[in-house]
Scaffold this motif. Structure first.
Motif, PDB file in Angstrom:
ATOM      1  N   GLY A 221       0.814  -1.211   0.000  1.00 41.82           N
ATOM      2  CA  GLY A 221       0.000   0.000   0.000  1.00 41.82           C
ATOM      3  C   GLY A 221       0.847   1.259   0.000  1.00 41.82           C
ATOM      4  N   LEU A 222       1.949   1.265   0.754  1.00 45.37           N
ATOM      5  CA  LEU A 222       2.804   2.443   0.841  1.00 45.37           C
ATOM      6  C   LEU A 222       3.510   2.745  -0.476  1.00 45.37           C
ATOM      7  N   SER A 223       3.671   1.720  -1.314  1.00 41.99           N
ATOM      8  CA  SER A 223       4.355   1.940  -2.590  1.00 41.99           C
ATOM      9  C   SER A 223       3.581   2.903  -3.496  1.00 41.99           C
ATOM     10  N   VAL A 224       2.271   3.047  -3.249  1.00 41.24           N
ATOM     11  CA  VAL A 224       1.436   3.937  -4.062  1.00 41.24           C
ATOM     12  C   VAL A 224       1.822   5.401  -3.848  1.00 41.24           C
ATOM     13  N   ILE A 225       2.217   5.748  -2.615  1.00 38.67           N
ATOM     14  CA  ILE A 225       2.566   7.146  -2.316  1.00 38.67           C
ATOM     15  C   ILE A 225       4.034   7.237  -1.883  1.00 38.67           C
ATOM     16  N   GLY A 226       4.861   6.460  -2.521  1.00 36.25           N
ATOM     17  CA  GLY A 226       6.272   6.403  -2.152  1.00 36.25           C
ATOM     18  C   GLY A 226       6.988   7.743  -2.239  1.00 36.25           C
ATOM     19  N   ASP A 227       6.602   8.603  -3.198  1.00 34.44           N
ATOM     20  CA  ASP A 227       7.296   9.888  -3.368  1.00 34.44           C
ATOM     21  C   ASP A 227       7.152  10.776  -2.143  1.00 34.44           C
ATOM     22  N   SER A 228       5.949  10.851  -1.586  1.00 33.95           N
ATOM     23  CA  SER A 228       5.732  11.679  -0.401  1.00 33.95           C
ATOM     24  C   SER A 228       6.517  11.157   0.795  1.00 33.95           C
ATOM     25  N   ILE A 229       6.552   9.845   0.932  1.00 32.63           N
ATOM     26  CA  ILE A 229       7.300   9.241   2.041  1.00 32.63           C
ATOM     27  C   ILE A 229       8.795   9.483   1.860  1.00 32.63           C
ATOM     28  N   ASP A 230       9.272   9.398   0.620  1.00 32.43           N
ATOM     29  CA  ASP A 230      10.693   9.644   0.352  1.00 32.43           C
ATOM     30  C   ASP A 230      11.107  11.048   0.756  1.00 32.43           C
ATOM     31  N   LYS A 231      10.228  12.035   0.560  1.00 31.53           N
ATOM     32  CA  LYS A 231      10.528  13.413   0.942  1.00 31.53           C
ATOM     33  C   LYS A 231      10.740  13.528   2.456  1.00 31.53           C
ATOM     34  N   ILE A 232       9.860  12.881   3.220  1.00 34.13           N
ATOM     35  CA  ILE A 232      10.002  12.890   4.674  1.00 34.13           C
ATOM     36  C   ILE A 232      11.288  12.166   5.068  1.00 34.13           C
ATOM     37  N   ARG A 233      11.516  11.020   4.459  1.00 34.98           N
ATOM     38  CA  ARG A 233      12.714  10.238   4.780  1.00 34.98           C
ATOM     39  C   ARG A 233      13.983  11.038   4.494  1.00 34.98           C
ATOM     40  N   ASP A 234      14.031  11.725   3.352  1.00 29.58           N
ATOM     41  CA  ASP A 234      15.204  12.542   2.996  1.00 29.58           C
ATOM     42  C   ASP A 234      15.394  13.687   3.992  1.00 29.58           C
ATOM     43  N   SER A 235      14.286  14.270   4.450  1.00 32.65           N
ATOM     44  CA  SER A 235      14.374  15.363   5.428  1.00 32.65           C
ATOM     45  C   SER A 235      14.934  14.873   6.755  1.00 32.65           C
ATOM     46  N   VAL A 236      14.441  13.730   7.207  1.00 33.16           N
ATOM     47  CA  VAL A 236      14.933  13.161   8.467  1.00 33.16           C
ATOM     48  C   VAL A 236      16.418  12.811   8.337  1.00 33.16           C
ATOM     49  N   ALA A 237      16.780  12.217   7.208  1.00 33.65           N
ATOM     50  CA  ALA A 237      18.182  11.848   6.993  1.00 33.65           C
ATOM     51  C   ALA A 237      19.076  13.086   6.945  1.00 33.65           C
ATOM     52  N   TYR A 238      18.583  14.179   6.345  1.00 30.83           N
ATOM     53  CA  TYR A 238      19.381  15.406   6.210  1.00 30.83           C
ATOM     54  C   TYR A 238      19.666  16.023   7.577  1.00 30.83           C
ATOM     55  N   TRP A 239      18.641  16.160   8.402  1.00 29.70           N
ATOM     56  CA  TRP A 239      18.808  16.873   9.670  1.00 29.70           C
ATOM     57  C   TRP A 239      19.377  16.010  10.792  1.00 29.70           C
ATOM     58  N   SER A 240      19.375  14.715  10.613  1.00 29.94           N
ATOM     59  CA  SER A 240      20.019  13.840  11.606  1.00 29.94           C
ATOM     60  C   SER A 240      21.343  13.290  11.095  1.00 29.94           C
ATOM     61  N   GLY A 241      21.773  13.787   9.913  1.00 30.22           N
ATOM     62  CA  GLY A 241      22.980  13.254   9.277  1.00 30.22           C
ATOM     63  C   GLY A 241      24.268  13.639   9.963  1.00 30.22           C
TER      64      GLY A 241
ATOM     65  N   GLU B 238       3.599  21.175   0.972  1.00 31.85           N
ATOM     66  CA  GLU B 238       2.431  21.191   1.854  1.00 31.85           C
ATOM     67  C   GLU B 238       1.521  20.005   1.566  1.00 31.85           C
ATOM     68  N   ASP B 239       1.390  19.636   0.282  1.00 30.13           N
ATOM     69  CA  ASP B 239       0.565  18.474  -0.089  1.00 30.13           C
ATOM     70  C   ASP B 239       1.159  17.176   0.473  1.00 30.13           C
ATOM     71  N   ASP B 240       2.502  17.105   0.496  1.00 26.05           N
ATOM     72  CA  ASP B 240       3.152  15.917   1.057  1.00 26.05           C
ATOM     73  C   ASP B 240       2.804  15.754   2.534  1.00 26.05           C
ATOM     74  N   TRP B 241       2.845  16.860   3.272  1.00 25.10           N
ATOM     75  CA  TRP B 241       2.521  16.801   4.691  1.00 25.10           C
ATOM     76  C   TRP B 241       1.064  16.385   4.901  1.00 25.10           C
ATOM     77  N   ILE B 242       0.166  16.896   4.077  1.00 22.27           N
ATOM     78  CA  ILE B 242      -1.264  16.561   4.211  1.00 22.27           C
ATOM     79  C   ILE B 242      -1.485  15.077   3.923  1.00 22.27           C
ATOM     80  N   ARG B 243      -0.857  14.593   2.847  1.00 16.01           N
ATOM     81  CA  ARG B 243      -1.009  13.177   2.494  1.00 16.01           C
ATOM     82  C   ARG B 243      -0.461  12.273   3.599  1.00 16.01           C
ATOM     83  N   ASP B 244       0.707  12.640   4.131  1.00 18.69           N
ATOM     84  CA  ASP B 244       1.319  11.797   5.155  1.00 18.69           C
ATOM     85  C   ASP B 244       0.516  11.820   6.453  1.00 18.69           C
ATOM     86  N   GLN B 245      -0.110  12.927   6.763  1.00 17.37           N
ATOM     87  CA  GLN B 245      -0.965  12.995   7.949  1.00 17.37           C
ATOM     88  C   GLN B 245      -2.169  12.066   7.795  1.00 17.37           C
TER      89      GLN B 245
END
Length: 484
Positions: A206-226, A291-298
């Motif tokens: 199911g998550l593979s359908v919206i993988g792009d939005s999840i990747d954005k969050i993952r990249d953000s977490v990786a950037y600021w905790s890197g 902003e759409d990514d945040w809404i979708r992930d919520q």
């Protein structure tokens, strides 16, 4: 020839030998080491003091290894006696694990059983290296040798494995290794799929359908905790915005969907922080979610909360008895079905993908789970009758309920075949009565008279009596079915 002034060991003293070996000996000389232990200050002059020898610290590696093996043999013998005396069936779970630094595969086998006091036990009975190739034949040989080693092959109820492609052909091969009478209903129920693994596969699809939005969050977490410097900047921004959350950013493991859920859930708490940092760091802009990514992930996290709760239940090590699985899997299916009717296209697409995967595994896992829930005095057949019309539809649900009923009585019949029937017990009583010359019981034939008068076929089984009893009321307190 040279000699050590401390321990007397002979060392090479020729000019061609050099002095490197002398310096190396000084570092490992046992007498010097002992002196340093008594006087650890290298600048102080050596002195003789009282030294308390600790035998545990002075043990050699081989001695410790020998002690560990002795402890293992003692504990293995204890476990072997427990399994030998155990009269109940034993459920087996097994999984493969690969050590990354060695690239070697190992199989873990765990035995789960209930003792005579109705206490649930779990024992790891094997952790073995499995040679390549890790195909069905090799896995079957490894598992069957483990069962034979512990002499429990005639007590196995089920073998639970994940959905690796090699496990499907492994189960038929395992049946061929042993007499079919060893297993329940000749092995009809031997293969059980791991519910936690199935749930992981369902949600990942199911998550593979919206993988792009999840990747954005993952990249953000990786950037600021890197790096420590970036994370310090993230914390400073959190304090300046007065965000009260104290949870640390957590990068997910992409093979475990629940870690992805936790990553998204924590990141959503810091939504304002990420948005503020986008204005302060130009290099971060290309990683930042829209902003759409945040809404979708919520919305995604809201829908996946129940999946996360069920996963946590399935991964529990103490109370995850089979009667808990059926209602949770039914809730999952109904939640997916409800999501397929929502307005958001990405939620509908995700739910459709998940339902396809769910249907693939449902038939393989629900058989024994149905029986387990029937034997739960809070549910019995009522819970099945409640869920099945929604799951199967009005045209099919009665047929499915009949299948569950038939399976329950097949299990009862097989179980009863291992014990004397009512008529056989009556015959045994007649035999004892006839052979008794010293004691006369005026009612010795009364039981036989009752059986003849009412007929054996009219005597209700324990299962029928149990099903006729009223349900135990459900409460918020934990219900341990083994203590019922």
């Amino acid at each position: 020839m040279a000699a050590c002034n401390h321990c007397g060991r002979k060392l090479g003293g020729e000019s061609s030998n050099g002095t490197k070996h002398l310096l190396a000996h000084v570092k490992r000389c046992p007498v010097i080491k002992e002196q340093l232990a008594m006087n650890p200050n290298p600048n102080a002059s050596p002195s003789v003091t009282t030294y308390n020898f600790d035998p545990e610290l002075g043990r050699k590696k081989n001695t410790i290894r020998s002690d560990i093996l002795k402890m293992y043999k003692v504990e293995k013998e204890k476990c072997s006696q427990i399994l030998e005396k155990n009269r109940s069936r034993i459920a087996i779970t097994t999984d493969m694990w690969t050590a990354n630094h060695q690239k070697r595969g190992y199989m873990t086998v765990t035995a789960h059983f209930i003792d005579d006091s109705w206490k649930l036990h779990s024992r790891i009975i094997s952790f073995k290296y499995v040679p390549c190739p890790h195909d069905a034949v090799t896995l079957t040989d490894t598992l069957s040798s483990c069962l034979s080693e512990w002499n429990i092959e005639d007590k196995i109820s089920t073998v639970t494995v994940d959905n690796c492609t090699t496990n499907d052909p492994m189960i038929p091969l395992l049946k061929e290794k042993f007499n079919s009478n060893c297993f329940i209903l000749k092995g009809k129920l031997l293969h059980m799929c791991c519910c936690a693994h199935i749930l992981n596969l369902i949600v990942k699809d199911g998550l593979s359908v919206i993988g792009d939005s999840i990747d954005k969050i993952r990249d953000s977490v990786a950037y600021w905790s890197g790096t420590p410097k970036r994370y310090e900047k993230f914390e400073d921004t959190t304090r300046s915005l007065e965000v009260t959350c104290t949870k640390k950013l957590s990068l997910d493991c992409q093979t475990r969907w629940n870690s992805t859920y936790l990553m998204l859930n924590i990141a959503l708490l810091y939504n304002r922080v990420f948005e503020q940092l986008k204005l302060r760091d130009s290099r971060y802009v290309r990683y930042a979610p829209s902003e759409d990514d945040w809404i979708r992930d919520q919305k995604l996290c809201d829908k996946l909360e129940v999946f996360h709760e069920v996963t946590e239940l399935f991964l529990g090590t103490k109370y995850s008895t089979a009667n808990l699985f059926f209602p949770k899997m039914c809730q999952i299916k109904m939640r997916i079905k409800a999501c397929m009717t929502l307005d958001e296209p990405f939620i509908r697409d995700m739910a459709t993908q998940m339902m396809s995967k769910f249907q693939k595994y449902w038939e393989e896992i629900h058989g024994l789970m149905n029986v387990a829930v029937v034997l739960d005095p809070r549910y019995k057949f009522m819970l099945i009758e409640y869920y099945f019309p929604t799951i199967y539809g009005n045209d099919q649900y009665e047929i499915e309920i009949e299948k569950v009923c038939k399976l329950c009585y097949e299990l009862l019949e097989e179980y009863s075949s291992k014990f004397p029937t009512l008529r056989e017990r009556s015959q045994q009583m007649d035999s004892v009565s006839a052979s008794s010359q010293t004691q006369i019981d005026d009612l010795s034939n009364f039981d036989t008279y009752v059986i003849v008068a009412y007929g054996v076929e009219n005597v209700k089984s324990d299962l029928e009596l149990y099903l006729e009893e009223k349900l135990i009321p459900r409460t918020d307190e934990f219900f341990d079915i083994c203590n019922y």
